[in-house]
Design a protein around this motif. Sequence first.
Motif, PDB file in Angstrom:
ATOM      1  N   ASP A 100       0.750  -1.260   0.059  1.00  0.00           N
ATOM      2  CA  ASP A 100      -0.014   0.140   0.081  1.00  0.00           C
ATOM      3  C   ASP A 100       0.928   1.154   0.047  1.00  0.00           C
ATOM      4  OD1 ASP A 100      -2.288  -1.565   0.189  1.00  0.00           O
ATOM      5  OD2 ASP A 100      -2.311  -1.522   2.236  1.00  0.00           O
ATOM      6  N   LYS A 101       2.048   1.283  -0.161  1.00  0.00           N
ATOM      7  CA  LYS A 101       2.988   2.494  -0.105  1.00  0.00           C
ATOM      8  C   LYS A 101       3.542   2.506  -1.553  1.00  0.00           C
ATOM      9  CE  LYS A 101       4.581   2.066   4.718  1.00  0.00           C
ATOM     10  NZ  LYS A 101       5.881   1.763   5.479  1.00  0.00           N
ATOM     11  N   ILE A 102       3.570   3.885  -1.911  1.00  0.00           N
ATOM     12  CA  ILE A 102       4.378   4.316  -3.053  1.00  0.00           C
ATOM     13  C   ILE A 102       5.646   4.984  -2.659  1.00  0.00           C
ATOM     14  CG2 ILE A 102       3.883   5.816  -5.287  1.00  0.00           C
ATOM     15  CD1 ILE A 102       1.085   6.027  -4.390  1.00  0.00           C
ATOM     16  N   LEU A 103       6.664   4.311  -3.430  1.00  0.00           N
ATOM     17  CA  LEU A 103       8.053   4.575  -2.885  1.00  0.00           C
ATOM     18  C   LEU A 103       8.883   5.089  -4.084  1.00  0.00           C
ATOM     19  CD1 LEU A 103       7.853   1.074  -1.150  1.00  0.00           C
ATOM     20  CD2 LEU A 103       8.184   3.411   0.183  1.00  0.00           C
TER      21      LEU A 103
ATOM     22  N   GLY B  39      10.772   9.657   3.300  1.00  0.00           N
ATOM     23  CA  GLY B  39       9.498   9.096   3.430  1.00  0.00           C
ATOM     24  C   GLY B  39       9.003   8.755   2.007  1.00  0.00           C
ATOM     25  N   PRO B  40       7.726   7.920   1.905  1.00  0.00           N
ATOM     26  CA  PRO B  40       7.282   7.517   0.763  1.00  0.00           C
ATOM     27  C   PRO B  40       6.626   8.749  -0.101  1.00  0.00           C
ATOM     28  CG  PRO B  40       5.639   7.048   2.750  1.00  0.00           C
ATOM     29  CD  PRO B  40       6.943   7.619   3.198  1.00  0.00           C
ATOM     30  N   LEU B  41       6.336   8.331  -1.194  1.00  0.00           N
ATOM     31  CA  LEU B  41       5.974   9.652  -2.024  1.00  0.00           C
ATOM     32  C   LEU B  41       4.326   9.558  -1.969  1.00  0.00           C
ATOM     33  CD1 LEU B  41       7.390   8.660  -5.423  1.00  0.00           C
ATOM     34  CD2 LEU B  41       8.154  10.434  -3.814  1.00  0.00           C
ATOM     35  N   GLY B  42       3.693   8.622  -1.276  1.00  0.00           N
ATOM     36  CA  GLY B  42       2.538   8.582  -1.010  1.00  0.00           C
ATOM     37  C   GLY B  42       1.722   7.142  -0.695  1.00  0.00           C
ATOM     38  N   ILE B  43       0.332   6.840  -0.762  1.00  0.00           N
ATOM     39  CA  ILE B  43      -0.086   5.632  -0.386  1.00  0.00           C
ATOM     40  C   ILE B  43      -1.196   5.324  -1.361  1.00  0.00           C
ATOM     41  CG2 ILE B  43       0.278   5.745   2.148  1.00  0.00           C
ATOM     42  CD1 ILE B  43      -2.735   6.690   2.025  1.00  0.00           C
ATOM     43  N   MET B  44      -1.515   3.984  -1.363  1.00  0.00           N
ATOM     44  CA  MET B  44      -2.660   3.569  -2.490  1.00  0.00           C
ATOM     45  C   MET B  44      -3.682   3.567  -1.572  1.00  0.00           C
ATOM     46  SD  MET B  44      -1.518   3.204  -5.472  1.00  0.00           S
ATOM     47  CE  MET B  44      -2.946   2.499  -6.245  1.00  0.00           C
TER      48      MET B  44
ATOM     49  N   GLU C 112       5.919  -5.764   5.009  1.00  0.00           N
ATOM     50  CA  GLU C 112       5.950  -4.143   4.965  1.00  0.00           C
ATOM     51  C   GLU C 112       7.613  -3.796   5.121  1.00  0.00           C
ATOM     52  OE1 GLU C 112       5.850  -5.426   9.622  1.00  0.00           O
ATOM     53  OE2 GLU C 112       5.306  -6.119   7.536  1.00  0.00           O
ATOM     54  N   THR C 113       8.377  -4.562   4.095  1.00  0.00           N
ATOM     55  CA  THR C 113       9.888  -4.442   4.230  1.00  0.00           C
ATOM     56  C   THR C 113      10.595  -3.051   3.675  1.00  0.00           C
ATOM     57  OG1 THR C 113      11.798  -5.634   3.508  1.00  0.00           O
ATOM     58  CG2 THR C 113       9.830  -5.710   2.345  1.00  0.00           C
ATOM     59  N   PHE C 114       9.691  -2.689   2.488  1.00  0.00           N
ATOM     60  CA  PHE C 114      10.236  -1.693   1.752  1.00  0.00           C
ATOM     61  C   PHE C 114       9.972  -0.121   2.505  1.00  0.00           C
ATOM     62  CE2 PHE C 114      10.804  -4.824  -1.699  1.00  0.00           C
ATOM     63  CZ  PHE C 114      12.100  -4.071  -2.089  1.00  0.00           C
ATOM     64  N   ALA C 115      10.601   0.369   2.595  1.00  0.00           N
ATOM     65  CA  ALA C 115      10.690   2.058   3.283  1.00  0.00           C
ATOM     66  C   ALA C 115      11.588   3.025   2.610  1.00  0.00           C
ATOM     67  CB  ALA C 115      10.903   1.857   4.740  1.00  0.00           C
TER      68      ALA C 115
ATOM     69  N   ALA D  26      12.270   5.577  -6.295  1.00  0.00           N
ATOM     70  CA  ALA D  26      13.652   4.991  -6.480  1.00  0.00           C
ATOM     71  C   ALA D  26      14.730   5.488  -5.995  1.00  0.00           C
ATOM     72  CB  ALA D  26      13.444   4.789  -8.132  1.00  0.00           C
ATOM     73  N   ASP D  27      14.749   6.730  -5.684  1.00  0.00           N
ATOM     74  CA  ASP D  27      15.913   7.578  -5.232  1.00  0.00           C
ATOM     75  C   ASP D  27      16.229   7.246  -3.779  1.00  0.00           C
ATOM     76  OD1 ASP D  27      13.887   9.098  -4.419  1.00  0.00           O
ATOM     77  OD2 ASP D  27      14.772  11.021  -4.475  1.00  0.00           O
ATOM     78  N   ASP D  28      15.118   6.581  -2.886  1.00  0.00           N
ATOM     79  CA  ASP D  28      15.517   6.531  -1.647  1.00  0.00           C
ATOM     80  C   ASP D  28      15.073   5.029  -1.041  1.00  0.00           C
ATOM     81  OD1 ASP D  28      16.143   7.496   1.058  1.00  0.00           O
ATOM     82  OD2 ASP D  28      14.114   7.802   1.496  1.00  0.00           O
ATOM     83  N   VAL D  29      14.237   4.478  -1.750  1.00  0.00           N
ATOM     84  CA  VAL D  29      13.705   3.137  -1.173  1.00  0.00           C
ATOM     85  C   VAL D  29      14.705   2.036  -1.142  1.00  0.00           C
ATOM     86  CG1 VAL D  29      13.315   2.298  -3.576  1.00  0.00           C
ATOM     87  CG2 VAL D  29      11.961   1.317  -1.668  1.00  0.00           C
ATOM     88  N   THR D  30      14.577   1.226  -0.014  1.00  0.00           N
ATOM     89  CA  THR D  30      15.212   0.232   0.182  1.00  0.00           C
ATOM     90  C   THR D  30      14.577  -0.734   0.999  1.00  0.00           C
ATOM     91  OG1 THR D  30      17.581  -0.331   1.294  1.00  0.00           O
ATOM     92  CG2 THR D  30      16.147   1.071   2.548  1.00  0.00           C
ATOM     93  N   LYS D  31      15.038  -1.988   1.067  1.00  0.00           N
ATOM     94  CA  LYS D  31      14.585  -3.209   1.627  1.00  0.00           C
ATOM     95  C   LYS D  31      15.130  -3.324   3.000  1.00  0.00           C
ATOM     96  CE  LYS D  31      13.707  -8.195   1.212  1.00  0.00           C
ATOM     97  NZ  LYS D  31      13.962  -9.400   0.453  1.00  0.00           N
ATOM     98  N   THR D  32      14.279  -3.294   4.180  1.00  0.00           N
ATOM     99  CA  THR D  32      14.622  -2.949   5.612  1.00  0.00           C
ATOM    100  C   THR D  32      14.677  -4.200   6.310  1.00  0.00           C
ATOM    101  OG1 THR D  32      12.350  -2.417   6.044  1.00  0.00           O
ATOM    102  CG2 THR D  32      13.902  -0.726   5.235  1.00  0.00           C
TER     103      THR D  32
END
Length: 358
Positions: free
Chosen positions: A184-187, A209-214, A201-204, A189-195
Amino acid sequence: MKKVSVRRTISIAFMLMVGLFMVNSFAFAQVKPKIAILATGGTIAGVGQSEVGSAYKSGAITVDKLLAAVPQINNIATVQGEQVVQIGSQDMNDMVWLKLAKRINELAKTDVQAFVITHGTDTQEETAYFLNLVLKTDKPVVLVGAMRASTAISADGPKNLYDAVSCAIDPTSKGRGVMIIMNDKILGADDVTKTMTTAVETFACPNYGPLGIMYNGKPMYTRTSMKKHTVKSEFSVDNLSELPRVEIIYGYSNVTPLFVDAAVKAGVKGIVYAGVGNGNPSTTLQDALVSARKSGIAIVRSSRVFSGPTSQFDEVDDEKCEFAASWYKNPQKARVLLMLALTKTDNYKEIQRMFIEY
């Protein structure tokens, strides 16, 4: 007689207008955005040994079967599926990146309005960032994956895939650069990483912060990336058949020059040092990196720390050493940017500029 004739003429004209309106409305309702879904494999296409177990084989399902599992997509888009490769993303490589980028740039010149790429999560952030730097289109491009195999009792892939398509075809997604849709997150490419290694909910985006949400199947944006990307990027894959070799070397206590020396001997073009703290090398390792730089190898300092900048001119004199600092790029993204930077220059000041702008 005249009144009846006039009324009949008006009635017929009205009926014709209503009929024409209904035909046009029906035709309009049938026009759906055309989207290309490019499949590369990964967990989203994985098959498990059981519905509740964690063991599975990634990339086992083809794109047509992925789409068949989410028939609701056909209600919102006209889909063109294409199997680019069928691998786990731990096997992702430069050749696939080049193939994928060139294919999207080619399709972007057609009536395809948006792109979704199914991808394993292990290296998804690197592929997203590479495409963010080399695609020459402002049409939406969304990567999507899953943390649970398609046969799992609570597979997250189908929902993620539907959200990715819904996000990609939305007019508000145009010009935002390459994105990842997960959980449900819009992430961006310049900052996203697998956590996390296993959680859905691994990606952040740990820095911005995220660009937005679905929300209810629609994107709701809360911010826009200010970094250069896609049509504003200076990088291109048009004339590339391979990428310069860049290796990542990890920092830790009592680190020795062993891997720096090995990289130099192997003929690498660049080294990303994932240092401790603010990308700091030990005294011994810094001497080895300076020596590597003098031999013509580009050096970028990044950090093994999860978030925050690897900034210039703190404990390390980057100007004197001719190093570049990665700022908010983690080691794996720093490697992607350095590879592309080296297709244009080996000047450390120019490379530093790129790390600030991208």
